[in-house]
Design a protein around this motif. Structure first.
Motif, PDB file in Angstrom:
ATOM      1  N   UNK A   1       0.870  -1.183   0.000  1.00 32.79           N
ATOM      2  CA  UNK A   1       0.000   0.000   0.000  1.00 32.79           C
ATOM      3  C   UNK A   1       0.903   1.227   0.000  1.00 32.79           C
ATOM      4  N   UNK A   2       1.126   1.866  -1.146  1.00 34.93           N
ATOM      5  CA  UNK A   2       2.140   2.923  -1.185  1.00 34.93           C
ATOM      6  C   UNK A   2       1.683   4.253  -0.590  1.00 34.93           C
ATOM      7  N   UNK A   3       0.383   4.513  -0.575  1.00 37.05           N
ATOM      8  CA  UNK A   3      -0.092   5.812  -0.076  1.00 37.05           C
ATOM      9  C   UNK A   3      -1.334   5.598   0.786  1.00 37.05           C
ATOM     10  N   UNK A   4      -1.694   6.627   1.513  1.00 36.26           N
ATOM     11  CA  UNK A   4      -2.893   6.556   2.335  1.00 36.26           C
ATOM     12  C   UNK A   4      -4.127   6.300   1.465  1.00 36.26           C
ATOM     13  N   UNK A   5      -4.149   6.929   0.314  1.00 35.85           N
ATOM     14  CA  UNK A   5      -5.285   6.755  -0.598  1.00 35.85           C
ATOM     15  C   UNK A   5      -5.421   5.321  -1.107  1.00 35.85           C
ATOM     16  N   UNK A   6      -4.321   4.581  -1.065  1.00 34.36           N
ATOM     17  CA  UNK A   6      -4.334   3.223  -1.614  1.00 34.36           C
ATOM     18  C   UNK A   6      -4.766   2.179  -0.582  1.00 34.36           C
ATOM     19  N   UNK A   7      -5.020   2.636   0.616  1.00 33.89           N
ATOM     20  CA  UNK A   7      -5.526   1.744   1.659  1.00 33.89           C
ATOM     21  C   UNK A   7      -6.831   1.084   1.187  1.00 33.89           C
ATOM     22  N   UNK A   8      -6.961  -0.221   1.411  1.00 33.53           N
ATOM     23  CA  UNK A   8      -8.217  -0.901   1.080  1.00 33.53           C
ATOM     24  C   UNK A   8      -9.273  -0.470   2.101  1.00 33.53           C
ATOM     25  N   UNK A   9     -10.442  -0.099   1.619  1.00 37.16           N
ATOM     26  CA  UNK A   9     -11.420   0.516   2.513  1.00 37.16           C
ATOM     27  C   UNK A   9     -12.817  -0.084   2.312  1.00 37.16           C
ATOM     28  N   UNK A  10     -13.588  -0.060   3.374  1.00 37.93           N
ATOM     29  CA  UNK A  10     -14.973  -0.559   3.380  1.00 37.93           C
ATOM     30  C   UNK A  10     -15.059  -2.049   3.043  1.00 37.93           C
ATOM     31  N   UNK A  11     -13.985  -2.800   3.267  1.00 32.95           N
ATOM     32  CA  UNK A  11     -13.965  -4.189   2.816  1.00 32.95           C
ATOM     33  C   UNK A  11     -14.787  -5.073   3.754  1.00 32.95           C
ATOM     34  N   UNK A  12     -15.909  -5.586   3.244  1.00 27.90           N
ATOM     35  CA  UNK A  12     -16.798  -6.430   4.041  1.00 27.90           C
ATOM     36  C   UNK A  12     -16.104  -7.713   4.450  1.00 27.90           C
ATOM     37  N   UNK A  13     -16.148  -8.025   5.730  1.00 29.55           N
ATOM     38  CA  UNK A  13     -15.527  -9.243   6.236  1.00 29.55           C
ATOM     39  C   UNK A  13     -14.126  -9.024   6.766  1.00 29.55           C
ATOM     40  N   UNK A  14     -13.516  -7.894   6.427  1.00 32.96           N
ATOM     41  CA  UNK A  14     -12.105  -7.692   6.782  1.00 32.96           C
ATOM     42  C   UNK A  14     -11.903  -7.432   8.271  1.00 32.96           C
ATOM     43  N   UNK A  15     -12.849  -6.729   8.895  1.00 35.31           N
ATOM     44  CA  UNK A  15     -12.593  -6.270  10.263  1.00 35.31           C
ATOM     45  C   UNK A  15     -12.545  -7.408  11.275  1.00 35.31           C
ATOM     46  N   UNK A  16     -13.227  -8.507  10.986  1.00 31.93           N
ATOM     47  CA  UNK A  16     -13.387  -9.535  12.019  1.00 31.93           C
ATOM     48  C   UNK A  16     -13.131 -10.949  11.530  1.00 31.93           C
ATOM     49  N   UNK A  17     -13.749 -11.307  10.405  1.00 33.33           N
ATOM     50  CA  UNK A  17     -13.850 -12.729  10.074  1.00 33.33           C
ATOM     51  C   UNK A  17     -12.885 -13.279   9.028  1.00 33.33           C
TER      52      UNK A  17
ATOM     53  N   UNK B   1      -7.613  -2.220   5.213  1.00 39.17           N
ATOM     54  CA  UNK B   1      -6.410  -3.050   5.211  1.00 39.17           C
ATOM     55  C   UNK B   1      -5.248  -2.271   4.595  1.00 39.17           C
ATOM     56  N   UNK B   2      -4.144  -2.273   5.323  1.00 38.60           N
ATOM     57  CA  UNK B   2      -2.911  -1.670   4.794  1.00 38.60           C
ATOM     58  C   UNK B   2      -1.864  -2.774   4.696  1.00 38.60           C
ATOM     59  N   UNK B   3      -1.212  -2.869   3.524  1.00 38.77           N
ATOM     60  CA  UNK B   3      -0.164  -3.874   3.307  1.00 38.77           C
ATOM     61  C   UNK B   3       1.194  -3.189   3.302  1.00 38.77           C
ATOM     62  N   UNK B   4       2.077  -3.708   4.131  1.00 40.53           N
ATOM     63  CA  UNK B   4       3.437  -3.163   4.131  1.00 40.53           C
ATOM     64  C   UNK B   4       4.383  -4.228   3.574  1.00 40.53           C
ATOM     65  N   UNK B   5       4.579  -4.191   2.248  1.00 40.13           N
ATOM     66  CA  UNK B   5       5.473  -5.145   1.579  1.00 40.13           C
ATOM     67  C   UNK B   5       5.212  -6.575   2.030  1.00 40.13           C
ATOM     68  N   UNK B   6       4.021  -7.056   1.802  1.00 36.69           N
ATOM     69  CA  UNK B   6       3.645  -8.416   2.182  1.00 36.69           C
ATOM     70  C   UNK B   6       3.907  -9.366   1.006  1.00 36.69           C
ATOM     71  N   UNK B   7       4.789 -10.319   1.222  1.00 37.43           N
ATOM     72  CA  UNK B   7       5.156 -11.227   0.132  1.00 37.43           C
ATOM     73  C   UNK B   7       4.269 -12.461   0.122  1.00 37.43           C
ATOM     74  N   UNK B   8       3.743 -12.787  -1.072  1.00 43.68           N
ATOM     75  CA  UNK B   8       2.958 -14.020  -1.227  1.00 43.68           C
ATOM     76  C   UNK B   8       3.582 -14.801  -2.390  1.00 43.68           C
ATOM     77  N   UNK B   9       3.390 -16.119  -2.402  1.00 40.88           N
ATOM     78  CA  UNK B   9       3.993 -16.913  -3.484  1.00 40.88           C
ATOM     79  C   UNK B   9       3.446 -16.504  -4.861  1.00 40.88           C
ATOM     80  N   UNK B  10       4.202 -16.712  -5.877  1.00 41.20           N
ATOM     81  CA  UNK B  10       3.794 -16.416  -7.253  1.00 41.20           C
ATOM     82  C   UNK B  10       2.454 -17.073  -7.580  1.00 41.20           C
TER      83      UNK B  10
END
Lengths: 648, 648
Positions: free
Chosen positions: A172-188, A249-258
């Motif tokens: 997430x390079x900027x504040x504007x790029x933060x994932x927002x209003x994502x249903x299900x993200x806060x808890x489950x 959700x904010x991602x700080x250089x999170x690596x996932x497999x190809x």
């Protein structure tokens, strides 16, 4: 209106026969939901804290997963039912229950599961779909960002491939790029489908942006804690849908497999080389979005259910509630006997019926397009446009209808126990989520103007303006399922029952309006030929309200034709006759509401315009005795219609 | 629109100067509320249980009482400020805070305290007013019953005088007669003003119904427990206003002293003899209701504040939020630069300004009428009609505007932290409480048709129909405060700036419409001359939507004239020039929205109608640069405008 017209109304209406007709092609799915409705007890959102409510909804979600119903929309090879249409109908029925549950289910099986199925490939399907279908693995759909709502193509999140580690770095390079209003993200959600700009390159090639892609990211560990580099916050209380845990959700250089890349439309090789069968980045983007059309269609269906439930409550209440006495007697007046009260509710009811048939046609088209062995690009584009248009019109209609129903029930309509408050609060966001309605109508207009030249996002604003300026020749009214029917109508209908009740006249009026509005918008845009981008945009901006109107009248025409087609297949005579009158009320209310346009453009004389108003009054009076049965025919599970004022 | 028009817009707007003008006659009250705003911290309705929220609102209510502000509307002889207008303006300002607090205050000081003052006499004033003003004694206003909303004259509660015990027995004879939705009843009120049918008779005379009267009843003991014979239940959660404890009250033969009768308009002697100066029961009833007009006016004002706050949030957000890039460049587009976005918000802003001036005029009229030494029946009746009409139009406008603002803010508008959800949920009931809007407009129409012959409830439906059938000669457009101004306008304005921007043309169009719609309704009603009651009622019912339209267009004309008068007194040149354009936008949006009528009746040519649409587009573009300053000029206390998206 003469007695002959009156005589066409049935003396008796068999509610079951009408319900069967409304249930349509996926009646078995509707009946199944009705049978199981008793086992989904609606939680009371006011009974405890928001956390309590969320917990209850999540529990209901897991129970729903255990019933197997959500699996019907997934492919058979992974244990699903392969029934795309049935799945949309099941969501529509869930719209009668708690809308938080509907949205949670929509996120889990429609958006998240749907994205894994539509954008992923074999390895994703095998690894995840069975657990997604059962509800064992809960996920979310991380597309929207704080700084961008509708402009998904410009997402800021980056998905950067690193060939050395063979990992994709989600950031997430900027504040504007933060994932927002994502249903299900806060808890489950333990997993997310995350959309962002894929950046990769073959050896020796500069790594470059490949446009928006999606990766499957694990968000939380087994204890529910966010994994390293992932920060999740809670969006907090909302106007409604508080059983849904929306988060940021904010991602700080999170690596996932190809392999986490959902790579159906674009692939990254181990060495970083990018490959795709769709060369145009924009086109690829809209192909991906197009694969997710089911979500939008499901929202339209749920909006329809919310409107139906509100009407059932308000009409049953209005059929019992008394106010003032009849002059010259001691008889109390039933409020639904007042013309002003009929005028608030019955045109809404008629349009709800119209949209019901349009939704049915939309679901059937989606089912057939997505179940076809061959990809039919033109049909797919038309489906996307229709889904966008009907979603916009249906959700605005739901918002208006629920508001009207609330007011029609006075103070009782404001009490939580009477369900209207929750319906109103929960459904309110439908007009702006799964595509903001204004943006959706703009897409529909673009499709009309460019004759669905390509995936409708394929042309940007400037491209559209220039395309229209250069090539537009005139609107083609593409007929819907009602095509054959309408030509028959034109022969037999003319002049019957007075002009305003003549179906052929009505259809011609809607078609003619569509043609004129679209043509006129194109003429205005054509002035941009050869203009600078700046000037071309200003012209586009000036035409914007006109374009939205073009899309709206297009959708109304499509809805009318769907209603006509829906009446034609009705085998119960009494139901058919009532539907004919409801269709009149739908058409004439629409004409009355927009008579300014028809008069301005010489399509109605003042005399005809007044006749339309009189006919709406008459139709309200004629349909009033059937009002309660017309809402009963929706077949809303009684376990979910708990409002004391809606009691029979 | 030509450049000359453009040139009339100021280069700079001094927000303070405009705010001062908007603040008007009771500026000191507004400034006082602004200064104290910081001390009323808005509770978070989602932070705890409904009981927590109620407790916080009650605490805030008591603090408000301690400031002395609520006393300004009470008579000086009991320690009040004697400033009726100032009191209404204070309520209006409270509409910027938490609407639960506003409603609690409205119940305590407007309805309950207002009823004790207006319907009671010296003994009630001395005994109760000081403790009511301070908030030491909390009360409620028990008028509405379960079975009756708007038909207050038919209340079922009985107040039976027993000469032997010299007591009045308050009783709920049927389930429908239960007091319902009573704000303050569920938790806080120790006292209630209870409305019911007074039954009494002199010795030797049969006890008989004397129509609706009010008694002051103690509900709870010092520990907060209901007194014997009184059963209170809680209405439970509502769509909004959950800081208000609405309840239901059932009376089982509860005896109160004879002195508890609020006996300004009807007295009971010790022996049971009834006396009154107003012989007609109906007239007496409407005189009593008329004395309570302040409540309705305060709701209209609060609705205005709610709309202003929503617009402040949506316009500030729209002025910052970007969406898509400008074609041919990388500049992001600010959403308020899209014409479609301007079209959603700016006409609403213009109408909000129009209603602001209309509300100001209404409050001033109330103040002058109620402060006058002599009772002026005609002015009082006109005030009641105007209050009913403006309340209906202002509350519907607030509901529409807040909805539009919510949608214009997309997902952000759905988040509780951005205040729009609460504004929407709280204000929603305004359209149906303090008089259902539909019923209110019907009263306005009755007044227009009968030339305010008497208190407007004085004629029942049948009476109205017959009066119109017999006596109606034609509509008289009674001019508002703008009278002198308008005749000047008619001389100088004609032809300037093109027809649709010509103020005289606009005013004539509104007046002419009012005259035509009212006359036509009267013509239709006249067919009832000599008809049976049944037939006369059916005719009335058929004309009902027409009557509502007559009332609506009457109110729009009154609002326009108030706007014009409001501009005329503006001393700041830049403000005045902007207000002129806002007034154009208000008028032309109204004409555009209802152009069907104007075209149907030959009042607009199709060419003019299209010119109106173009002018609305142009005005939106011209006013757009001033949009933020136009909402800043409302002077909403920043402590109460907490939405993160509204931050400067």
């Amino acid at each position: 209106m003469d007695d002959a017209t009156h005589a066409t109304l049935p003396a008796h209406l068999d509610v079951d026969a009408l319900r069967k007709h409304l249930d349509g092609r996926w009646r078995h799915v509707r009946e199944d939901v009705r049978e199981k409705a008793g086992s989904t007890v609606l939680p009371d959102p006011d009974a405890g804290s928001i956390e309590d409510y969320r917990a209850k909804i999540t529990e209901a979600l897991r129970e729903l997963g255990a019933t197997g119903t959500p699996a019907i929309g997934f492919s058979k090879e992974h244990g699903g039912g392969g029934d795309v249409g049935g799945s949309a109908v099941a969501f529509e029925m869930l719209g009668y229950s708690d809308l938080s549950l509907m949205v949670k289910a929509g996120v889990q099986w429609g958006l998240f599961g749907g994205a894994v199925q539509a954008l992923g490939t074999q390895r994703h399907h095998e690894q995840y779909l069975p657990r997604i279908m059962s509800g064992e693995l809960l996920g979310c759909f991380a597309m929207t960002e704080s700084g961008r709502g509708s402009d998904v193509q410009s997402l800021g999140t980056t998905l950067t491939y690193d060939a050395e580690t063979q990992q994709i770095v989600v950031h997430t390079p900027t504040h504007d790029a933060r994932k927002d209003y994502i249903g299900g993200a806060a808890r489950d959600a333990t997993h997310a489908v995350v959309f962002g700009q894929l950046i990769t390159g073959a050896p020796g090639e500069q790594a470059q942006g490949r446009g928006v892609h999606a990766v499957l990211v694990r968000l939380r560990d087994d204890d529910g804690n966010p994994l390293p580099g992932i920060t999740i916050s809670d969006c907090g209380p909302k106007a409604g849908l508080n059983g849904v845990d929306n988060g940021r959700i904010v991602f700080d250089h999170v690596a996932v497999p190809r392999e986490a890349l959902l790579d159906r439309y674009g692939q990254v090789a181990e060495d970083g080389a990018y490959s795709t069968l769709i060369a145009s980045e924009t086109r690829r983007f809209f192909t991906m979005l197009g694969a997710l059309v089911r979500g939008r269609i499901s929202v339209a269906g749920s909006a329809g259910s919310a409107a139906k439930k509100a009407l059932a409550i308000a009409i049953r209440h209005g059929d019992k509630r008394t106010q003032f006495t009849r002059p010259g007697s001691n008889d109390e007046m039933i409020v639904l006997d007042y013309l002003a009260h009929q005028r608030r509710l019955l045109p809404s009811l008629a349009k709800t019926y119209a949209l019901h048939f349009a939704q049915g046609e939309l679901v059937a088209t989606m089912h057939d397009v997505q179940s076809a062995a061959e990809v039919d690009d033109a049909r797919q584009r038309e489906l996307e446009s229709r889904a966008a248009g009907i979603k916009a019109v249906a959700t605005w209609h739901a918002t208006d209808t629920i508001q009207t129903c609330r007011e029609a029930c006075g103070g009782a309509g404001y009490m939580a126990e009477n369900q209207l408050p929750q319906l109103k609060a929960d459904s309110d966001v439908f007009t702006t989520f799964e595509g903001d309605n204004t943006v959706l109508l703009q897409l529909v207009a673009k499709g009309l103007l460019t004759e669905y030249r390509d995936h409708f996002g394929d042309l940007d604003t400037l491209g559209t303006v220039r395309f229209v300026a250069d090539q537009f020749v005139g609107t083609v009214i593409e007929r819907t399922a009602a095509r054959g029917l309408l030509s028959r109508l034109a022969r037999v209908g003319a002049g019957k029952n007075g002009a305003v009740l003549d179906r052929a006249w009505q259809v011609n009026l809607f078609e003619d309006r569509e043609r004129h509005v679209v043509d006129a918008a194109a003429r205005r845009l054509r002035r941009a030929a050869g203009a600078s981008p700046n000037r071309a945009f200003d012209l586009f901006n000036a035409v914007q309200p006109h374009l939205l109107e073009a899309a709206r009248v297009h959708v109304e025409r499509v809805v009318l034709e769907a209603f006509i087609a829906g009446i034609d297949t009705c085998e119960d005579d009494a139901s058919r006759r009532l539907l004919e009158r409801l269709c009149d009320l739908y058409v004439l209310s629409e004409i009355e509401q927009h008579r300014g346009w028809f008069l301005e453009h010489g399509r109605l004389t003042p005399t005809q315009s007044k006749a339309v108003t009189n006919a709406v009054d008459e139709l309200c009076a004629q349909l009033r005795p059937f009002a309660v049965r017309l809402v009963d025919a929706f077949g809303i599970p009684p376990e979910w219609l708990t409002a004391p004022i809606a009691r029979r």
